[in-house]
Design an enzyme around this catalytic site. Structure first.
Site, short mmCIF file in Angstrom:
data_model
loop_
_atom_site.label_atom_id
_atom_site.label_comp_id
_atom_site.label_asym_id
_atom_site.label_seq_id
_atom_site.Cartn_x
_atom_site.Cartn_y
_atom_site.Cartn_z
N TYR A 148 -5.33 -4.56 -8.04
CA TYR A 148 -5.08 -4.57 -6.59
C TYR A 148 -4.75 -5.97 -6.10
O TYR A 148 -3.80 -6.16 -5.33
CB TYR A 148 -6.30 -4.00 -5.87
CG TYR A 148 -6.19 -4.06 -4.36
CD1 TYR A 148 -5.29 -3.25 -3.68
CD2 TYR A 148 -7.01 -4.91 -3.61
CE1 TYR A 148 -5.19 -3.29 -2.30
CE2 TYR A 148 -6.91 -4.95 -2.23
CZ TYR A 148 -6.00 -4.14 -1.58
OH TYR A 148 -5.89 -4.19 -0.21
N LYS A 166 0.79 -1.23 0.00
CA LYS A 166 0.00 0.00 0.00
C LYS A 166 0.83 1.29 0.00
O LYS A 166 0.54 2.20 -0.79
CB LYS A 166 -0.98 -0.02 1.17
CG LYS A 166 -2.07 -1.08 1.03
CD LYS A 166 -2.92 -1.22 2.27
CE LYS A 166 -4.01 -2.27 2.10
NZ LYS A 166 -4.78 -2.50 3.33
N TYR A 184 -2.35 -0.13 11.26
CA TYR A 184 -3.79 -0.23 11.50
C TYR A 184 -4.17 0.31 12.88
O TYR A 184 -3.68 1.34 13.31
CB TYR A 184 -4.27 -1.67 11.31
CG TYR A 184 -4.01 -2.22 9.94
CD1 TYR A 184 -4.38 -1.53 8.80
CD2 TYR A 184 -3.37 -3.45 9.78
CE1 TYR A 184 -4.14 -2.05 7.53
CE2 TYR A 184 -3.12 -3.97 8.52
CZ TYR A 184 -3.50 -3.26 7.41
OH TYR A 184 -3.25 -3.77 6.16
N VAL A 194 -0.89 -9.09 5.81
CA VAL A 194 -1.43 -10.34 6.36
C VAL A 194 -0.69 -11.57 5.85
O VAL A 194 -0.94 -12.68 6.30
CB VAL A 194 -2.94 -10.48 6.09
CG1 VAL A 194 -3.71 -9.39 6.80
CG2 VAL A 194 -3.24 -10.49 4.60
#
Length: 429
Positions: A189, A67, A241, A259
Site C-alpha cells: 500500500y 485507490k 471524502y 494528499v
C-alpha cells in the site's frame, strides 16, 4: 486551432493561480518539502489528444488517487462478489484515515478510505508482496500509457510514519478482512501511494476510465467496462471524502483526490482531467484543484448530468463535394468536448480546403462553450483567408459567425453552391 481550447484552459488555470489558501500535507514528512506553488492542469479528449497548462510535467506521488485503480484491479482479478465480501460501497461520513469499519458488516465502508484501500490491496492475487506490487504498477502504467516509477524517499517516509495505517491493518485482520500479513499488505500500500505521476498521467488515466477501460493513446484495453462502471460509481459517491456531496453538486464528475496535491476526474465518454496543486483544504483535497475543476465544469458544461452522448459520435461525416470544399456534418449533442473535436478536425484539414461548411441540421443540443469555440474557429479561418458556411435550419447556433459573412443555409446543397460562387469570384469579399 487546438490553441483555441488551449486558451480556454490557460485562462481557467490563471484565474486560480493566485490562490494561496490551504497547506501542504505534513503527516508524511517528504510531502511537506514540495514546492507549494506548483500548479498543473491537463485535459485529454476521448481520442487521446492532450492539452497541458502550467506545471503539467511536474512529478508528484499519486497517494490516494491510487485507490480507485487498485479497487478496479481487484474487481478485474477476483470479481465483484469476492470484492464486495470484503469492501462496501457506502460513503463513510468519516475522515479518510479513520480507524473504523461498518458497525454491522465489520468491513470497510468503501474503497476510497484507507481501510478500504488497504483491503483492496490484499485482494490482488499474488504469491509475494513484490509480485502484488508489480501487478499494481503494471495496471496503473497501462492506464497512464507509460511506465510509472516509485519515489523511494516518499515510500520510506510513509513506511516510517504509518502507525495509523498499521492500526487499520491489524484492525482489519482482527475482523477477518485481511487474510495476509498486515505488514506485508501495508508495505505494498505504501509503495502504490508512492508511485510518481504528473497531471498529464492523471488525465490519461482518467480518459481511460472515461473510455470504458481502453487507453486511447495506446489502443490497449486495460480492463472491462463493468469494472470501470463500478470504479466510477464509487468515485462519484466517495472519491472526494467528506466533500463528495459538494463536489457532485458543483462539479459533477467521478473523481479522486490525493494528499500529494493531485485530482483525477473522468467524464464518461467525453474526457479526462488531471490537476496538480499541493496546498490542501481541511478535507485533504487540493484547494486550487477543486476550484479549477469547478470552473471547468461551469464554463465548459461538463457536469455529468448535462452530458448524454459520447463525443466521439459528434461528427457524423466529413466529405469533399469539391477538392477545395469540406463539409463537416455534426449530430447528437454538440457540447464542449464534441465541439473541441470538430474544431481540431477542421484545424487538421485546413491545409486541404478553402471553404469549410459546418452542417448542424442534425444536432439536438448545443451549449455556450461549443458556440464560443465555433466562433473562435470562424475567426481563425478568416485570419487564414478561408471562408466558412453554416447549415443551420433551426438556428440552434444562433448568432455565431461561422464564416466571412453572417450567412446560414437550410440545406448543404445551397451552402455548397454559395461556396462555389465565392470561389469563382477569386476569393473576393
Amino acid at each position: 486551432m487546438a490553441e483555441l481550447v488551449q486558451r480556454y484552459l490557460d485562462r481557467i488555470r490563471e484565474t486560480h493561480a493566485d490562490v494561496t489558501e490551504g497547506a501542504l500535507a505534513d503527516y508524511i514528512p517528504e510531502l511537506s518539502r514540495v514546492d507549494p506553488n506548483g500548479f498543473g492542469l491537463s485535459v485529454s479528449s476521448s481520442d487521446g489528444f492532450i492539452y497541458e497548462s502550467g506545471d503539467a510535467g511536474t512529478l508528484f506521488t499519486i497517494q490516494s488517487i491510487s485507490k480507485p485503480f487498485t479497487y478496479a484491479l481487484a474487481l478485474d482479478q477476483v470479481g465483484a462478489s469476492a470484492v464486495d465480501a470484503k469492501i462496501g460501497v457506502e460513503p463513510s461520513g468519516e475522515a479518510f484515515n479513520e480507524i473504523s469499519v461498518d458497525p454491522v458488516t465489520k468491513i470497510p465502508k468503501n474503497p476510497m478510505i484507507n481501510a478500504g484501500a488497504i483491503a483492496a490491496v490484499s485482494l490482488i492475487p499474488a504469491t509475494s508482496p513484490d509480485e502484488r506490487f508489480a501487478m499494481i504498477q503494471d495496471f496503473y502504467s497501462g492506464f497512464a500509457g507509460r511506465r510509472l516509477e516509485l519515489d523511494h524517499e516518499v515510500y520510506a517516509s510513509e513506511r516510517a510514519t504509518g502507525s495509523r495505517n498499521r492500526a487499520i491493518g491489524y484492525m482489519l485482520q482482527s475482523f477477518g478482512v485481511l487474510d495476509d500479513d498486515p505488514d506485508e499488505v501495508l508495505d505494498v500500500y505504501y509503495r502504490q501511494c508512492s508511485l510518481l505521476v504528473n497531471s498529464t498521467d492523471l488525465a490519461r488515466m482518467a480518459v481511460t476510465l472515461a473510455r470504458g477501460g481502453i487507453n486511447p493513446q495506446t489502443g490497449r484495453r486495460i480492463t472491462d467496462p463493468s469494472v470501470v462502471k463500478r470504479a466510477l460509481a464509487v468515485m462519484v459517491t466517495c472519491g472526494m471524502y467528506d466533500a463528495a456531496g459538494d463536489w457532485v453538486s458543483a462539479v459533477g464528475m467521478p473523481a479522486k483526490s490525493g494528499v500529494g496535491g493531485g485530482i483525477v476526474a473522468a467524464l464518461p465518454g467525453q474526457l479526462g482531467i488531471g490537476v496538480y496543486s499541493p496546498r490542501l483544504d481541511d478535507k485533504g483535497n487540493s484547494v486550487r484543484g477543486v476550484r479549477v475543476c469547478q470552473s471547468l465544469s461551469e464554463q465548459l458544461g461538463l457536469h455529468f448530468l448535462t452530458v448524454s452522448r459520447d463525443s466521439r459520435a459528434t461528427l457524423r461525416a466529413v466529405y469533399r463535394p469539391r477538392d477545395n470544399i469540406r463539409v463537416y456534418e455534426a449530430h447528437g449533442d454538440l457540447l464542449f468536448s464534441g465541439a473541441e473535436q470538430v474544431v481540431r478536425t477542421v484545424a487538421r484539414d485546413r491545409g486541404n480546403f478553402d471553404v469549410a461548411i459546418l452542417d448542424v441540421s442534425r444536432v439536438d443540443d448545443i451549449d455556450d462553450a461549443a458556440r464560443s469555440l465555433l466562433a473562435d474557429m470562424a475567426a481563425g479561418l478568416r485570419a487564414e483567408g478561408k471562408a466558412g458556411y453554416l447549415v443551420d435550419p433551426d438556428r440552434i447556433v444562433l448568432d455565431v459567425d461561422i464564416g466571412s459573412e453572417q450567412v446560414r443555409y437550410s440545406r448543404v446543397d445551397d451552402a455548397v453552391s454559395a461556396a462555389v460562387e465565392w470561389l469563382g469570384r477569386g476569393f473576393s469579399r
